[in-house]
Design a protein around this motif. Structure first.
Motif, mmCIF file in Angstrom:
data_model
loop_
_atom_site.group_PDB
_atom_site.id
_atom_site.type_symbol
_atom_site.label_atom_id
_atom_site.label_comp_id
_atom_site.label_asym_id
_atom_site.label_seq_id
_atom_site.Cartn_x
_atom_site.Cartn_y
_atom_site.Cartn_z
ATOM 1 N N VAL A 161 0.858 -1.187 0.000
ATOM 2 C CA VAL A 161 0.000 0.000 0.000
ATOM 3 C C VAL A 161 0.891 1.233 0.000
ATOM 4 O O VAL A 161 1.801 1.363 0.825
ATOM 5 C CB VAL A 161 -0.937 0.044 1.216
ATOM 6 N N HIS A 178 -5.188 8.686 -6.796
ATOM 7 C CA HIS A 178 -6.477 8.003 -6.819
ATOM 8 C C HIS A 178 -6.226 6.517 -6.564
ATOM 9 O O HIS A 178 -5.103 6.032 -6.732
ATOM 10 C CB HIS A 178 -7.190 8.195 -8.172
ATOM 11 N N GLU A 179 -7.264 5.814 -6.141
ATOM 12 C CA GLU A 179 -7.099 4.391 -5.858
ATOM 13 C C GLU A 179 -6.806 3.636 -7.148
ATOM 14 O O GLU A 179 -7.421 3.867 -8.184
ATOM 15 C CB GLU A 179 -8.350 3.829 -5.180
ATOM 16 N N ARG A 180 -5.855 2.729 -7.056
ATOM 17 C CA ARG A 180 -5.402 1.990 -8.224
ATOM 18 C C ARG A 180 -4.665 0.753 -7.763
ATOM 19 O O ARG A 180 -4.051 0.757 -6.694
ATOM 20 C CB ARG A 180 -4.476 2.888 -9.048
ATOM 21 N N HIS A 202 -1.279 -1.466 -4.144
ATOM 22 C CA HIS A 202 -2.526 -0.707 -4.041
ATOM 23 C C HIS A 202 -2.173 0.731 -3.690
ATOM 24 O O HIS A 202 -1.471 0.988 -2.706
ATOM 25 C CB HIS A 202 -3.428 -1.277 -2.940
ATOM 26 N N ALA A 208 -3.495 4.218 -2.328
ATOM 27 C CA ALA A 208 -4.601 4.670 -1.481
ATOM 28 C C ALA A 208 -4.724 6.180 -1.552
ATOM 29 O O ALA A 208 -3.731 6.902 -1.465
ATOM 30 C CB ALA A 208 -4.378 4.229 -0.034
ATOM 31 N N ASP A 209 -5.938 6.634 -1.710
ATOM 32 C CA ASP A 209 -6.220 8.071 -1.721
ATOM 33 C C ASP A 209 -7.641 8.246 -1.209
ATOM 34 O O ASP A 209 -8.604 8.083 -1.948
ATOM 35 C CB ASP A 209 -6.085 8.661 -3.129
ATOM 36 N N ASP A 264 -12.092 5.387 4.301
ATOM 37 C CA ASP A 264 -11.780 4.680 3.059
ATOM 38 C C ASP A 264 -10.507 3.853 3.200
ATOM 39 O O ASP A 264 -10.423 2.713 2.719
ATOM 40 C CB ASP A 264 -11.606 5.670 1.905
ATOM 41 N N CYS A 265 -9.502 4.433 3.826
ATOM 42 C CA CYS A 265 -8.236 3.722 4.001
ATOM 43 C C CYS A 265 -8.408 2.514 4.911
ATOM 44 O O CYS A 265 -7.853 1.436 4.651
ATOM 45 C CB CYS A 265 -7.184 4.668 4.577
ATOM 46 N N LEU A 291 -9.921 -0.264 2.973
ATOM 47 C CA LEU A 291 -8.939 -0.932 2.136
ATOM 48 C C LEU A 291 -8.141 -1.932 2.966
ATOM 49 O O LEU A 291 -7.919 -3.079 2.539
ATOM 50 C CB LEU A 291 -7.996 0.095 1.507
ATOM 51 N N ALA A 308 -4.442 2.578 6.234
ATOM 52 C CA ALA A 308 -4.797 1.279 5.662
ATOM 53 C C ALA A 308 -4.227 0.153 6.530
ATOM 54 O O ALA A 308 -4.892 -0.864 6.773
ATOM 55 C CB ALA A 308 -4.291 1.161 4.234
#
Length: 226
Positions: A50, A55-57, A109, A111-112, A117-118, A121, A195
């Motif tokens: 992580v 952006h998430e990717r 991964h 994380a943003d 949200d984190c 994830l 995360a």
């Protein structure tokens, strides 16, 4: 599930090709990172990572190079990766550390998001396959008058708190990190640390390195279950 987690920073200067010449501070940082990831590879050779992104990717199974940082050092996210891609820094460093440790693969991964949200994830990763977690996260870049982000008197206290949280596997402290404060202090590791906090509370922590040798807070830690 995540069987072990390792936290490292992601400065390109970890690579000897990008930092020629002797530098005791850098050598100590590099040694701590390599020691941590070799320990992770001894537990499991399949990793997820992580890092912070715009952006998430998810990035996996490709190769890239540090050419954009000054040296054409190729890295692969898996042993058999042949497809080239322009990779963000967290993926490049994850690939380089994978190779230093002799791991099979690392799926990255980015994380943003806000803390919730984190944490989500982290929970998703924790409930996936049995694997190791590599967390790529820098602290504040505002330590001292020559720091990249200019000096901020709050930076030492911020990174001291991060070091304590990592040493004690204090997931509550990581969850409580203020995104606005982290942004003000140039601490790009906020999302990856949060995360990590989402992977559960049954951890034992250990800190291998914590300093700000180049005006940026760098921490190396190993978390084990139990």
């Amino acid at each position: 599930m995540i069987v072990q987690a390792v936290v490292v920073p992601q400065p390109p200067l970890l690579l000897p090709a990008l930092s020629p010449g002797a530098n005791a501070e850098l050598e100590a940082l590099r040694a701590a990172c390599v020691r941590a990831v070799r320990g992770l590879a001894a537990v499991t050779r399949e990793w997820v990572a992580v890092g912070a992104g715009d952006h998430e990717r998810v990035i996996e199974g490709v190769c890239g190079t540090f050419r954009g940082y000054g040296a054409d050092v190729p890295v692969r996210l898996s042993r058999d990766a042949v497809t080239p891609e322009v990779l963000p820094l967290p993926a490049l460093v994850a690939g380089w550390l994978r190779e230093q440790a002799g791991a099979e693969s690392v799926r990255v991964h980015l994380a943003d998001g806000d803390p919730a949200d984190c944490e989500r994830l982290g929970k998703r990763l924790a409930h996936g396959e049995c694997t190791g977690l590599l967390v790529l996260a820098d602290g504040s870049n505002r330590h001292g008058p020559k720091s990249p982000g200019s000096e901020d008197e709050r930076a030492p206290g911020f990174d001291d708190a991060i070091a304590r949280a990592l040493e004690n596997a204090d997931t509550a402290a990581l969850r409580a990190l203020d995104p606005a404060l982290a942004t003000e202090l140039g601490a790009g590791g906020r999302a990856p640390w949060q995360a990590l906090a989402g992977t559960g509370d049954d951890w034992r922590g250990g800190l291998l390195y914590s300093a700000a040798p180049f005006g940026v807070g760098y921490h190396v830690a190993v978390w084990e279950r139990g």
